[in-house]
Design a protein around this motif. Structure first.
Motif, PDB file in Angstrom:
ATOM      1  N   ALA A 168       0.854  -1.189   0.000  1.00 17.90           N
ATOM      2  CA  ALA A 168       0.000   0.000   0.000  1.00 17.90           C
ATOM      3  C   ALA A 168       0.885   1.232   0.000  1.00 17.90           C
ATOM      4  O   ALA A 168       2.073   1.174   0.362  1.00 17.90           O
ATOM      5  N   THR A 169       0.331   2.352  -0.407  1.00 17.49           N
ATOM      6  CA  THR A 169       1.092   3.599  -0.455  1.00 17.49           C
ATOM      7  C   THR A 169       0.226   4.764  -0.002  1.00 17.49           C
ATOM      8  O   THR A 169      -0.990   4.745  -0.143  1.00 17.49           O
ATOM      9  N   SER A 170       0.888   5.760   0.543  1.00 12.33           N
ATOM     10  CA  SER A 170       0.239   7.033   0.841  1.00 12.33           C
ATOM     11  C   SER A 170       0.915   8.095  -0.006  1.00 12.33           C
ATOM     12  O   SER A 170       2.149   8.157  -0.055  1.00 12.33           O
ATOM     13  N   ALA A 171       0.130   8.912  -0.684  1.00 14.51           N
ATOM     14  CA  ALA A 171       0.685   9.928  -1.575  1.00 14.51           C
ATOM     15  C   ALA A 171       0.351  11.328  -1.072  1.00 14.51           C
ATOM     16  O   ALA A 171      -0.507  11.512  -0.207  1.00 14.51           O
ATOM     17  N   ASN A 172       1.040  12.289  -1.624  1.00 15.00           N
ATOM     18  CA  ASN A 172       0.914  13.730  -1.305  1.00 15.00           C
ATOM     19  C   ASN A 172       1.600  14.071   0.016  1.00 15.00           C
ATOM     20  O   ASN A 172       2.416  14.983   0.081  1.00 15.00           O
ATOM     21  N   PHE A 194       1.817  17.467  -3.351  1.00 16.58           N
ATOM     22  CA  PHE A 194       0.728  17.025  -4.213  1.00 16.58           C
ATOM     23  C   PHE A 194       1.250  16.418  -5.512  1.00 16.58           C
ATOM     24  O   PHE A 194       2.023  17.043  -6.242  1.00 16.58           O
ATOM     25  N   ASP A 195       0.820  15.178  -5.789  1.00 14.81           N
ATOM     26  CA  ASP A 195       1.191  14.440  -7.001  1.00 14.81           C
ATOM     27  C   ASP A 195       2.698  14.197  -7.123  1.00 14.81           C
ATOM     28  O   ASP A 195       3.186  13.880  -8.217  1.00 14.81           O
ATOM     29  N   ALA A 196       3.432  14.342  -6.028  1.00 16.57           N
ATOM     30  CA  ALA A 196       4.887  14.198  -6.094  1.00 16.57           C
ATOM     31  C   ALA A 196       5.433  13.210  -5.062  1.00 16.57           C
ATOM     32  O   ALA A 196       6.286  12.384  -5.389  1.00 16.57           O
ATOM     33  N   PHE A 197       4.972  13.287  -3.818  1.00 21.53           N
ATOM     34  CA  PHE A 197       5.542  12.467  -2.756  1.00 21.53           C
ATOM     35  C   PHE A 197       4.742  11.184  -2.570  1.00 21.53           C
ATOM     36  O   PHE A 197       3.511  11.168  -2.666  1.00 21.53           O
ATOM     37  N   GLY A 198       5.461  10.100  -2.277  1.00 24.57           N
ATOM     38  CA  GLY A 198       4.821   8.823  -1.978  1.00 24.57           C
ATOM     39  C   GLY A 198       5.563   8.094  -0.880  1.00 24.57           C
ATOM     40  O   GLY A 198       6.761   8.300  -0.672  1.00 24.57           O
ATOM     41  N   LEU A 199       4.844   7.244  -0.175  1.00 22.26           N
ATOM     42  CA  LEU A 199       5.420   6.491   0.935  1.00 22.26           C
ATOM     43  C   LEU A 199       4.859   5.082   0.889  1.00 22.26           C
ATOM     44  O   LEU A 199       3.638   4.884   0.866  1.00 22.26           O
ATOM     45  N   GLY A 205      -1.807   7.483 -14.732  1.00 23.19           N
ATOM     46  CA  GLY A 205      -2.027   8.886 -15.051  1.00 23.19           C
ATOM     47  C   GLY A 205      -1.294   9.855 -14.159  1.00 23.19           C
ATOM     48  O   GLY A 205      -1.232  11.040 -14.461  1.00 23.19           O
ATOM     49  N   HIS A 206      -0.740   9.379 -13.048  1.00 18.61           N
ATOM     50  CA  HIS A 206       0.123  10.206 -12.187  1.00 18.61           C
ATOM     51  C   HIS A 206       1.051   9.260 -11.436  1.00 18.61           C
ATOM     52  O   HIS A 206       0.657   8.148 -11.071  1.00 18.61           O
ATOM     53  N   PRO A 207       2.305   9.678 -11.194  1.00 24.86           N
ATOM     54  CA  PRO A 207       3.320   8.716 -10.755  1.00 24.86           C
ATOM     55  C   PRO A 207       3.553   8.594  -9.258  1.00 24.86           C
ATOM     56  O   PRO A 207       4.401   7.807  -8.842  1.00 24.86           O
ATOM     57  N   ASP A 208       2.842   9.357  -8.419  1.00 23.77           N
ATOM     58  CA  ASP A 208       3.215   9.405  -7.010  1.00 23.77           C
ATOM     59  C   ASP A 208       3.039   8.062  -6.296  1.00 23.77           C
ATOM     60  O   ASP A 208       3.969   7.545  -5.679  1.00 23.77           O
ATOM     61  N   ILE A 242      -4.428  14.007   4.833  1.00 22.51           N
ATOM     62  CA  ILE A 242      -5.270  13.167   4.005  1.00 22.51           C
ATOM     63  C   ILE A 242      -4.356  12.291   3.161  1.00 22.51           C
ATOM     64  O   ILE A 242      -3.445  12.786   2.498  1.00 22.51           O
ATOM     65  N   SER A 243      -4.588  10.978   3.200  1.00 19.79           N
ATOM     66  CA  SER A 243      -3.748  10.055   2.437  1.00 19.79           C
ATOM     67  C   SER A 243      -4.236   9.996   0.994  1.00 19.79           C
ATOM     68  O   SER A 243      -5.373   9.592   0.734  1.00 19.79           O
ATOM     69  N   GLY A 244      -3.382  10.415   0.074  1.00 18.95           N
ATOM     70  CA  GLY A 244      -3.767  10.419  -1.332  1.00 18.95           C
ATOM     71  C   GLY A 244      -5.003  11.258  -1.568  1.00 18.95           C
ATOM     72  O   GLY A 244      -5.111  12.381  -1.079  1.00 18.95           O
ATOM     73  N   ALA A 245      -5.956  10.702  -2.306  1.00 19.67           N
ATOM     74  CA  ALA A 245      -7.209  11.405  -2.576  1.00 19.67           C
ATOM     75  C   ALA A 245      -8.229  11.208  -1.466  1.00 19.67           C
ATOM     76  O   ALA A 245      -9.345  11.701  -1.558  1.00 19.67           O
ATOM     77  N   GLY A 246      -7.837  10.498  -0.385  1.00 17.52           N
ATOM     78  CA  GLY A 246      -8.728  10.277   0.732  1.00 17.52           C
ATOM     79  C   GLY A 246      -9.687   9.122   0.474  1.00 17.52           C
ATOM     80  O   GLY A 246      -9.647   8.486  -0.571  1.00 17.52           O
ATOM     81  N   PRO A 247     -10.559   8.880   1.453  1.00 16.37           N
ATOM     82  CA  PRO A 247     -10.779   9.633   2.694  1.00 16.37           C
ATOM     83  C   PRO A 247      -9.939   9.173   3.888  1.00 16.37           C
ATOM     84  O   PRO A 247     -10.149   9.652   4.993  1.00 16.37           O
ATOM     85  N   THR A 248      -8.989   8.247   3.683  1.00 15.37           N
ATOM     86  CA  THR A 248      -8.133   7.819   4.788  1.00 15.37           C
ATOM     87  C   THR A 248      -7.318   8.990   5.325  1.00 15.37           C
ATOM     88  O   THR A 248      -6.828   9.827   4.566  1.00 15.37           O
TER      89      THR A 248
END
Length: 303
Positions: A5-9, A14-19, A124-127, A249-255
Motif C-alpha cells: 500500500a502507499t500514501s501519496a501527497n 501534491f502528485d509528487a511524494f509517496g510512501l 495517469g500520475h506517478p506518485d 489526508i492520504s492520497g485522494a482520501g478519505p483515509t
C-alpha cells in the motif's frame, strides 16, 4: 509477488511524494492454457471483475506488450488487504503488481525505472506507483511530451530511522476522480509559495528530521478543497493536528494518515503507535511501518 500500500501527497507534496507502507496485496500468477482465470479474496471480493477487465490483468497485458512477450493464458490469484477507494493506493498496487507479473512471465528481471514509466502511463500520475515500485519515501515527477501526461520518473530516498504511519480508514469510499474534481484550476501565488517551502522541508523531515513533521505537512493546495467529499476526514485531520500529530489526508482520501517516529519524534507525545487515539466509530486503525523495497517477485520454483 507482494506489492505494498502507499500514501501519496503527504500534505504539501501534491502528485509528487509517496510512501510505501507495510500493508500488502499478494498476487500469484500461473501461466496456463489460452484463457484467463481470476480469483480474488479479501478486499474487493465479490466486487471486482474476474475477467480480462480486472485491473491486474489489464496491467499484465500492457506489460507483456511493452516487453514484446506473449503469454496467452494464466491464472491470477489475488489476496487483497489494501482497502479499495480509500486513498491507500489500491489501484497503483494492482498496476505495479500486474506489470511486475509481466516481467516474471516474460522471464526478465524487473526494471523498476521502466516499471514506473509504464505504471504512470496506466495510472495517469506517478506518485503512488513510484512508492509501490521502489519502496521507502519517493519523489516523482513527469518529463517529456511523449504522452499527454509525460514520462513518469521517480527517485527513492531513505526514510528516517523509526519512521512509521498510522492510517485511519473509514468505511466509505471516495473516488479519486471525484476528489480531484473539487480542486481549483488556479491557486494564489502565496499558497503555491507556502507549499513549495513546506514540501522542501518535508523532504528533510522524512529523511532525518522527523521532529519537523507537524509543520512540514501543512498544505494549502488540495486538502481543504476536498472537504465537501470527506468532511469527517478533514475534521479528524484538524483534531489530530490540534493535538500535535502530523495528520494528513492520504492520497485522494478519505483515509487519514499520521506520520511520526517510534521514538516519539514528530508524533506528539511518546511512541507513535501508542500516542495516537483509537479510531472513530466506523473507522479502522492500521499501525504501519515503512516498506523498504516496494514490489517483490518470487518464483514458485525457487520457493
Amino acid at each position: 509477488m507482494r506489492v505494498p500500500a502507499t500514501s501519496a501527497n503527504l500534505g504539501p507534496g501534491f502528485d509528487a511524494f509517496g510512501l510505501a507502507l507495510t500493508l500488502y496485496d499478494d498476487l500469484i500468477v500461473i501461466p496456463c492454457g489460452s484463457s484467463v482465470t481470476v480469483e480474488v479474496s479479501g478486499c474487493g471480493e465479490g466486487e471486482v471483475p474476474l475477467d480480462e477487465t480486472h485491473l491486474v490483468v489489464q496491467s499484465i497485458r500492457a506489460g507483456l506488450e511493452a516487453l514484446g512477450a506473449s503469454v496467452p493464458g494464466f491464472t491470477l490469484r489475488c489476496e487483497n488487504r489494501i482497502p479499495h477507494g480509500r486513498g491507500l493506493g489500491s489501484s497503483s498496487a494492482a498496476i505495479v503488481g500486474g506489470l511486475a507479473a509481466a516481467y516474471a512471465l516474460a522471464g526478465e528481471p524487473v526494471d523498476r525505472e521502466r516499471l514506473v514509466v509504464l505504471a504512470n502511463e496506466l495510472e495517469g500520475h506517478p506518485d503512488n506507483v513510484a512508492a509501490a515500485a521502489l519502496g521507502g519515501f519517493t519523489i516523482a515527477w513527469t518529463e517529456g511530451a511523449e504522452t499527454t501526461e509525460g514520462r513518469g520518473r521517480a527517485i527513492r530516498l531513505e526514510p528516517a530511522d523509526g519512521l512509521a504511519a498510522v492510517a485511519y480508514v473509514p468505511d466509505n469510499r471516495v473516488l479519486t476522480k471525484e476528489a480531484r474534481g473539487l480542486l481549483p484550476g488556479v491557486v494564489s501565488h502565496t499558497d503555491a509559495a507556502a507549499n513549495a517551502g513546506k514540501a522542501a522541508l518535508l523532504v528533510a523531515a522524512m529523511t532525518g528530521r522527523p521532529e519537523m513533521l507537524l509543520i512540514a505537512t501543512e498544505d494549502r493546495l488540495h486538502q481543504e478543497y476536498r472537504e465537501p467529499a470527506m468532511p469527517e476526514s478533514l475534521a479528524l485531520v484538524h483534531k489530530l493536528r490540534g493535538s500535535g500529530l502530523a495528520a494528513i489526508i492520504s492520497g485522494a482520501g478519505p483515509t487519514v494518515a499520521v506520520l511520526g517516529g517510534h521514538d516519539g519524534k514528530g508524533a506528539g507525545q511518546g511512541n507513535l503507535f501508542g500516542g495516537t487515539p483509537e479510531p472513530p466509530d466506523g473507522w479502522t486503525k492500521y499501525e504501519l511501518d515503512i516498506d523498504p523495497v516496494g514490489v517483490q517477485v518470487w518464483s514458485m520454483e525457487a520457493g
